[in-house]
Design a protein around this motif. Structure first.
Motif, short mmCIF file in Angstrom:
data_model
loop_
_atom_site.label_atom_id
_atom_site.label_comp_id
_atom_site.label_asym_id
_atom_site.label_seq_id
_atom_site.Cartn_x
_atom_site.Cartn_y
_atom_site.Cartn_z
N ASP A 93 1.71 6.35 -7.27
CA ASP A 93 1.35 7.56 -6.57
C ASP A 93 0.26 8.30 -6.96
OD1 ASP A 93 3.84 7.27 -5.39
OD2 ASP A 93 5.11 8.06 -6.97
N PRO A 94 -0.49 8.66 -6.07
CA PRO A 94 -0.43 8.84 -4.78
C PRO A 94 -0.52 7.82 -3.99
CG PRO A 94 -2.25 10.33 -5.42
CD PRO A 94 -1.76 9.58 -6.73
N GLU A 95 -0.20 7.34 -3.14
CA GLU A 95 -0.23 6.11 -2.20
C GLU A 95 -1.49 6.27 -1.29
OE1 GLU A 95 4.39 4.85 -2.70
OE2 GLU A 95 3.56 5.87 -0.90
N MET A 96 -1.94 7.50 -0.76
CA MET A 96 -2.79 8.13 -0.06
C MET A 96 -3.73 8.93 -0.54
SD MET A 96 -3.30 7.31 3.63
CE MET A 96 -4.16 8.32 4.91
N GLN A 97 -4.93 8.19 -0.67
CA GLN A 97 -5.92 8.96 -1.41
C GLN A 97 -6.83 10.06 -0.62
OE1 GLN A 97 -6.00 8.18 -4.47
NE2 GLN A 97 -4.44 6.94 -4.12
N ALA A 98 -7.23 11.12 -1.30
CA ALA A 98 -7.93 12.40 -0.58
C ALA A 98 -8.83 11.85 0.29
CB ALA A 98 -8.20 13.24 -1.82
N GLN A 157 0.83 -1.37 -0.09
CA GLN A 157 -0.21 0.04 0.06
C GLN A 157 0.71 1.33 -0.02
OE1 GLN A 157 -2.02 -1.25 3.59
NE2 GLN A 157 -4.06 -1.60 2.53
N GLU A 191 -2.89 19.04 -2.86
CA GLU A 191 -4.26 19.83 -2.40
C GLU A 191 -3.94 21.19 -2.75
OE1 GLU A 191 -6.31 18.00 0.80
OE2 GLU A 191 -4.60 16.75 1.18
N PRO A 251 -1.72 13.14 -2.66
CA PRO A 251 -2.03 14.05 -3.77
C PRO A 251 -1.81 15.51 -3.54
CG PRO A 251 -4.06 13.24 -2.47
CD PRO A 251 -2.81 12.58 -2.03
N ASP A 311 -9.09 9.33 2.17
CA ASP A 311 -8.81 9.00 3.64
C ASP A 311 -8.02 10.13 4.22
OD1 ASP A 311 -9.84 6.40 3.53
OD2 ASP A 311 -7.82 5.53 2.76
#
Length: 778
Positions: free
Chosen positions: A631-636, A466, A615, A613, A638
């Protein structure tokens, strides 16, 4: 060539004891009264044993401080740190991984390095970071091992383990398990079956990971332990003295039956015999994981499991004195192939040999394998090699439906109902108003639901697939912020280490690639610091309770207390931290983060290695890295849920216990001028007071000769005034966690706080007690 191949005492034992290798006939019934939910005591435990179990759990949860003997070198500060998932007694996520280090010479000589072969991360000496073992050419990652049912394993007779041994693969099935030895006895605990006793399995890590010294239990105490020792534990079948293995085994025993000692100022042994007895009793009394009732799907999976040969090593049952134990292990060593080999030798175990891990309770103790490389059972099976190669290939050739059946079977072996993506137990309710970690009581239903989702994201462990890493300190937000509950502070063993480069003139600069010196890497190596780094400094985890209110304090309210030229002559010269883009910093020990959204992004990237991402207007956090995860590995979504959780955590509640003394203590607080930096309150954007007891400004409070690490326009010796609300629940104190108590923290102040420290030292006992009562009520 292995030393033991010339002699086969364990084969002789098989004959003497009447066992034939791999004879599984005449299995007794499953032992009664051994199952319970994970973390609970054996149902058969007596009232006295239950009391010892509860006392032992308290010892296991105890956070040791330097005053209690922690260190001088250490990895963790409590037993529970490595055995917390999903409950006390289990395993842990990757942030609790540790390294084994050794030097292997060309002639095959194997020498463990560090403390008991362990690479400690922290030192109590100045700098905080213990250097890596330079001579190590064997470095291996270990993930903590669960303890459920270990007392039942301790009861097994040696012959029961030996009956499955087949070193020379006489039956030609490709499986050649063999025992390891510990001081002449057959080992059964540890990744390499290197330890024979639970007492030894506990005393070794206490010393090697915490630096806590102990003495062996007396014979009288051992006689009172809740689990009887096996028939041969008193020496009846010791390896003969002329066997070549004797000296080797003595040298590599995990915890010799002798007292140990260290070089700190705390008298040895640092753990009392009663505490050792209790924590050994706790471990011995941990019940076997309660399996689920069989279903057609799980029974089909059991059949496939047997058909592809998994049961050849993961033997369904071993015979104990209470009956059969369905641990799904033979407790023997097996060669798992080059891909899993880590080079670590323990006793007779080679670098590619590992003990068959018991499968009971496997549902709730991911990640899997000795180094925690596998996040799922499917990944773990596909990683098997060596003696398990044929079974792995058969598994890979199964249909998806059959693979799912195996997974269903394995998950039925206990713990599935306690499975959690982090550490919060399933369906854990939100704390009530006034409790630590509670949400803002004004939240509506939608915002409260988002807060709950954000708490789940905060608690959730992130896997390598992840995007975790490639270097990281924690694999979840909760990994550092968990005391007294999710969102809180953290003990010494989750400190971040910052690095700097001091030149010949004593000036410290930040390395080009940043000041972070990470604890972990996805690869089985400790991340190296910058080659030029020669200054290291701990950073203590702050509590996040009330952080959203801090974010709402107008910049003008903070600037109003700034006095960089000490115009009023009080010796306090608080300075604002202005970022290069003109924003005012307010979060972090250096006040180098301007807002809570930026603080969240900074932590996700710097502490966990996650890419984010873009912002609008936000500049902290990495957009890309070099791993294979897109990438991005963490989504907006979350990130937004996470931010809602952090920003709407209620501030710590005041807890008045002695109003009169606390009121007097507030007056003492002002009298000794603590309020010069720890300003009682600042207004939020609506004018309401935020009682954080901080001016959020930078102050030089470092001791003479201290050499810290700068950040932006925060100089090496500058630190933001930490809020005092919730003080009672945020020990240890100071930026580097050097103070275990509030009183020690006050004494550790210097520089701009020197006058207040002097005033505090001159207080009489009554006034001092009043001040401490006031502070503890915050």
């Amino acid at each position: 060539m292995h030393l033991h191949r010339a002699v086969h005492p364990y084969l002789l034992l098989c004959v003497l004891l009447g066992f034939a290798c791999k004879d599984q006939n005449d299995e007794p019934a499953i032992a009664p009264h051994i199952f319970a939910p994970l973390g609970q005591a054996l149902p058969a435990a007596s009232a006295a044993q239950q009391q010892a179990f509860m006392r032992g759990a308290q010892v296991a949860r105890r956070t040791f401080t330097p005053e209690l003997g922690l260190g001088p070198h250490f990895n963790v500060a409590s037993c529970g740190a490595c055995h917390e998932r999903p409950v006390l007694g289990g395993s842990a996520a990757r942030y609790r991984n540790f390294l084994l280090v050794a030097q292997k010479s060309g002639d095959g000589t194997y020498l463990p390095l560090g403390k008991g072969g362990v690479q400690d991360h922290y030192t109590l000496a100045p700098g905080g970071r213990l250097p890596s073992e330079a001579a190590a050419n064997v470095v291996a990652t270990r993930n903590p091992i669960p303890m459920f049912g270990v007392g039942l394993i301790a009861e097994l007779e040696e012959g029961e383990i030996l009956r499955n041994a087949d070193e020379n693969d006489r039956d030609r099935d490709g499986i050649s398990g063999r025992p390891n030895f510990d001081r002449g006895f057959i080992g059964r605990f540890g990744r390499k079956a290197q330890t024979v006793s639970i007492e030894g399995f506990i005393r070794g890590p206490l010393m090697n990971h915490l630096g806590i010294t102990s003495a062996p239990l007396s014979e009288a105490s051992r006689a009172q332990l809740p689990v009887a020792s096996p028939r041969f534990a008193r020496g009846a079948l010791q390896v003969q003295s002329n066997d070549q293995r004797g000296p080797l085994l003595q040298a590599q025993a995990a915890a010799p039956d002798l007292p140990n000692a260290d070089s700190d100022l705390v008298p040895d042994p640092e753990l009392s015999e009663q505490d050792l007895f209790d924590v050994v009793s706790f471990s011995m009394l941990l019940a076997a994981p309660q399996p689920d009732a069989p279903t057609p799907e799980s029974e089909a999976g059991r059949s496939v499991f047997d058909r592809i040969g998994c049961a050849a090593c993961h033997v369904p049952t071993l015979k104990g004195p209470r009956g059969s134990l369905p641990l799904y292990s033979d407790l023997l060593l097996h060669d798992m192939g080059a891909a899993l080999a880590d080079g670590v030798q323990m006793g007779l175990a080679s670098g590619s040999e590992f003990r068959t891990q018991p499968l009971w309770g496997v549902a709730a103790v991911a990640p899997y394998l000795h180094d925690g490389r596998a996040d799922s059972l499917d990944e773990a099976i596909r990683s098997h090699g060596g003696e398990a190669q044929t079974s792995r290939e058969k598994y890979e050739a199964l249909s998806t439906a059959e693979q799912d059946q195996i997974a269903t079977f394995l998950l039925s072996l206990g713990g599935r109902s306690q499975l959690t993506p982090g550490l919060l137990a399933p369906a854990t309710p939100l704390p009530s108003p006034g409790q630590s970690g509670a949400p803002d009581p004004t939240l509506g239903a939608d915002a409260l639901a988002q807060f709950a989702r954000g708490r789940a994201v905060f608690d959730r462990d992130v896997a390598a697939k992840q995007g975790l890493g490639p270097n990281f300190n924690g694999d979840s937000c909760r990994a550092c912020h968990f005391h007294p509950t999710v969102g809180g502070a953290g003990p010494l063993d989750v400190d971040v280490i910052r690095q700097g480069i001091r030149d010949a003139n004593g000036v410290v600069a930040v390395p080009v690639n940043g000041s972070m010196a990470h604890r972990h890497a996805i690869t089985p190596m400790r991340p190296a610091p910058d080659p030029a780094a020669n200054v290291f400094e701990n950073r203590q985890t702050p509590s996040l309770f009330g952080a959203g209110l801090i974010d709402r304090i107008p910049a003008a309210a903070i600037m109003g207390n700034a006095d960089p030229l000490d115009v009023n002559g009080d010796g306090i010269v608080g300075r604002p931290h202005m970022l290069a883009d003109g924003r005012l910093g307010r979060f972090g020990w250096k006040a180098d983060v301007p807002s809570l959204p930026e603080f969240v992004r900074d932590a996700l990237s710097n502490e966990m290695g996650l890419t984010l991402p873009a912002e609008g207007g936000l500049t902290f956090g990495a957009a890309a890295d070099l791993d294979a995860v897109a990438d991005p590995e963490m989504q907006a979504p979350d990130i937004q849920d996470l931010l809602t959780f952090v920003s709407r955590l209620a501030p710590p509640a005041r807890h008045s216990r002695d109003p009169a003394n606390e009121a007097a203590g507030a007056m003492v607080f002002a009298h000794v001028a603590c309020s010069g930096c720890h300003v009682p309150s600042l207004p939020d954007d609506t004018g309401q007071p935020v009682a954080l007891f901080s001016d959020l400004l930078l102050h030089d409070v470092a001791a003479a000769g201290a050499s810290g690490i700068p950040s932006g326009n925060a100089r090496a010796r500058d630190f933001r005034t930490p809020p005092l609300w919730g003080l009672a629940d945020t020990a240890p104190y100071m930026h580097d966690g050097r103070a275990a108590t509030v009183e020690a923290a006050i004494a550790a102040h210097a520089g701009e706080a020197a006058a207040s420290v002097t005033a505090f030292s001159q207080l009489d006992a009554t006034a001092r007690a009043q001040l401490l009562a006031f502070l503890s009520s915050l």
